[in-house]
Design a protein around this motif. Sequence first.
Motif, PDB file in Angstrom:
ATOM      1  N   GLU A  27       1.685  -3.765  33.287  1.00 11.91           N
ATOM      2  CA  GLU A  27       1.668  -5.209  33.029  1.00 11.91           C
ATOM      3  C   GLU A  27       3.082  -5.782  32.978  1.00 11.91           C
ATOM      4  N   ILE A  34       3.915  -8.997  35.167  1.00 11.13           N
ATOM      5  CA  ILE A  34       4.383 -10.233  34.540  1.00 11.13           C
ATOM      6  C   ILE A  34       5.706 -10.676  35.168  1.00 11.13           C
ATOM      7  N   LEU A  47      -2.560 -13.010  29.811  1.00  3.25           N
ATOM      8  CA  LEU A  47      -2.362 -12.650  31.214  1.00  3.25           C
ATOM      9  C   LEU A  47      -3.405 -13.330  32.100  1.00  3.25           C
TER      10      LEU A  47
END
Length: 128
Positions: free
Chosen positions: A12, A16, A68
Amino acid sequence: MRTLCASTLIGEFFVIGFAGLVAMKDPDLTQATVWTVCGIAMLLSVLLCGMLSRPGAVQLGWALQIGLVASGFVVPTMFFLGAVFAGLWWCSVHYGRKIDSIKERWAAAQEAPAAPAAAAASGAPDTA
């Protein structure tokens, strides 16, 4: 569980960062805004890797997953990627706990036969 969850969080981290690069193309967003939001989310994902054994870390991880998915309102691809990572997070938590349970049972089974064998080797009488 920690290994699986940490692997998901590190993945992640990179997603990101790449989403931040895509979000910079939006003329309505300033570079400072994009990197402040992305930086906080990236920092949270890395810090969570070290906090996974503490209470509340899994719930904080779920909050990151929701953020997210919600980032899809800025970068539409993130709806899909956020859902994928939320699924990976669920799998990491669910199967990680199962693996931890199996490891604990296996370790207990390995210790149980060792105790009577150690007593027999020391010459102590078997009371069983």
